[in-house]
Design a protein around this motif. Structure first.
Motif, mmCIF file in Angstrom:
data_model
loop_
_atom_site.group_PDB
_atom_site.id
_atom_site.type_symbol
_atom_site.label_atom_id
_atom_site.label_comp_id
_atom_site.label_asym_id
_atom_site.label_seq_id
_atom_site.Cartn_x
_atom_site.Cartn_y
_atom_site.Cartn_z
ATOM 1 N N ARG A 148 2.452 5.017 -0.781
ATOM 2 C CA ARG A 148 1.825 6.325 -0.737
ATOM 3 C C ARG A 148 2.698 7.354 -1.461
ATOM 4 N NH1 ARG A 148 -1.941 3.778 0.481
ATOM 5 N NH2 ARG A 148 -3.424 4.092 2.201
ATOM 6 N N ASN A 154 0.841 -1.203 0.000
ATOM 7 C CA ASN A 154 0.000 0.000 0.000
ATOM 8 C C ASN A 154 0.880 1.257 0.000
ATOM 9 O OD1 ASN A 154 0.978 -0.585 2.532
ATOM 10 N ND2 ASN A 154 -0.859 0.040 3.634
ATOM 11 N N GLU A 164 -0.573 5.192 6.576
ATOM 12 C CA GLU A 164 -0.086 6.262 7.448
ATOM 13 C C GLU A 164 0.212 5.737 8.853
ATOM 14 O OE1 GLU A 164 -1.895 7.889 3.965
ATOM 15 O OE2 GLU A 164 -2.639 6.442 5.441
#
Length: 397
Positions: free
Chosen positions: A55, A53, A343
């Motif tokens: 970013r 994932n 995050e």
């Protein structure tokens, strides 16, 4: 009375300068923890381990930090090398600085990097045999490459500073005179132009000599070695000329404006491939130089006096850097079994790597004379985890 006051002020100024440089070095070293932690989520997936994932904002953050953190560290290293030579003599460079570099390098390689490489092989992330010619000539280096470079840079300075420092003393009055006769910021632009031309020459040579990008020795390529040596020499220059140092630690609007203009030109102008490469490299060097100079100017303004917090972080930063690399990978394996947002995972890896490394330093390394010597390369009075026999200026930088 006046002479005694001036002498006291000079001593205080020197101590404040050492503290400022040490704080800057510490921040730059700890920024590498952010870069490695963020590399797990890089959209290009180039690092040792990659999350599923990634970013874009994390990639942008680490690419921004990577523009100046390592180069800035080598600038500080060059300044500290000159300060050590002036305080203790060039003969002491080998004894004082190499001890701070070689001992932690060997210790970390044996205690951390080799077992870490075995773990990576077990996980199927590395197919290089530990006992092999390739591994023995550099496969063990990993994040310790900057120490290897500094060992070679220090040996070069040991041979050259006895000639360079007397020459700098003769040229310093001339530099002060030119400062009075030229517009503000001119010398910084000239210094930057010299660095930029050196970088462009290195890129040009490497373009026609592909072997410059090959990892030939100790995990580093000739291009990387010379590129970072250029910034190390910038630090040596700043440390050798007090008037240049004074200019470098003050905000420079012309310098920042030039960097911004070059960034805009690089975005707007379409040019042939070879010219585009030159413009891009020129822009990157200007931006890197400007960011380093801005960091120095900002820290010189706000971190010009010792404080307990920064002194503590300064003492721990070397250990944090040496220990964090395998911790980032191990913590990444933990988050791979979760379904947290990227995050949260990034915060977990970054916070965990920093905290565990710091705790190891506080609870073990700083309390043991043996561990302090092995991992920080400094002698410590038994029972005192905060003071060193070597003194403030003998930093790993």
């Amino acid at each position: 009375m006046i002479n005694a006051f001036r002498e006291k002020q000079a001593v205080r100024s020197a101590k404040d300068r050492v503290f400022f440089l040490d704080s800057t070095r510490s921040v730059l070293m700890m920024m590498v923890v952010i870069v490695h932690s963020g590399a797990v989520f890089d959209v290009e997936g180039y690092w040792l381990v990659t999350a599923d994932n990634p970013r874009v904002w994390i990639t942008t953050l680490i690419e921004f930090i990577a523009l100046f953190d390592v180069e800035g560290f080598f600038v500080v290293s060059g300044i500290f090398t000159v300060m050590t030579a002036r305080r203790h003599g060039t003969e002491a460079l080998a004894e004082r600085r190499l001890k701070r570099l070689v001992v932690p390098l060997v210790t970390t390689a044996i205690v951390l990097n080799v077992p870490f490489s075995l773990f990576m092989r077990q996980q199927g992330l590395c197919d290089e045999p530990v006992i092999s010619l390739t591994y023995l000539t550099g496969g063990w280096v990993l994040h310790l490459w900057f120490l290897v470079n500094l060992v070679f840079y220090t040996m070069i300075m040991r041979a050259s500073l006895p000639v360079l420092l007397p020459l700098a003393e003769k040229l310093e009055p001339w530099l002060r005179l030119t400062q009075m006769k030229t517009p503000k910021g001119t010398r910084l632009i000239i210094l930057l132009s010299a660095v930029s031309l050196a970088q462009l020459a290195l890129v040009g040579i490497s373009h026609f000599t592909p072997v410059m990008y090959a990892e030939l020795f100790f995990g580093s390529s000739p291009y990387s070695f010379l590129h970072h040596f250029m910034f190390f020499l910038l630090g040596v220059t700043l440390g050798s000329f007090p008037s240049l140092w004074k200019s470098f630690t003050r905000a420079s609007a012309p310098l920042y404006a030039t960097a911004i203009v070059l960034v805009c030109l690089d975005v707007v102008i379409t040019a042939p491939f070879y010219l585009d490469i030159l413009v891009e490299n020129l822009m990157v060097v200007f931006v890197t130089f400007s960011l380093i100079q801005c960091l120095f100017a900002m820290f010189n303004k706000f971190l010009d006096r010792p404080s307990p917090v920064w002194q503590h972080l300064s003492g721990a930063s070397y250990s944090i850097y040496l220990l964090h690399h395998p911790l980032v990978v191990l913590l990444a394996f933990v988050i791979f079994r979760t379904s947290w947002p990227a995050e949260v995972e990034f915060a977990f890896v970054l916070g965990g790597a920093f905290t565990i490394s710091w705790l190891v330093h506080v609870l073990l390394i700083s309390r043991s004379p043996l561990l302090s010597f092995l991992f920080n390369g400094k002698s410590m009075k038994r029972g005192d985890g905060s003071k060193t026999v070597a003194g403030t200026q003998d930093k790993p930088a």
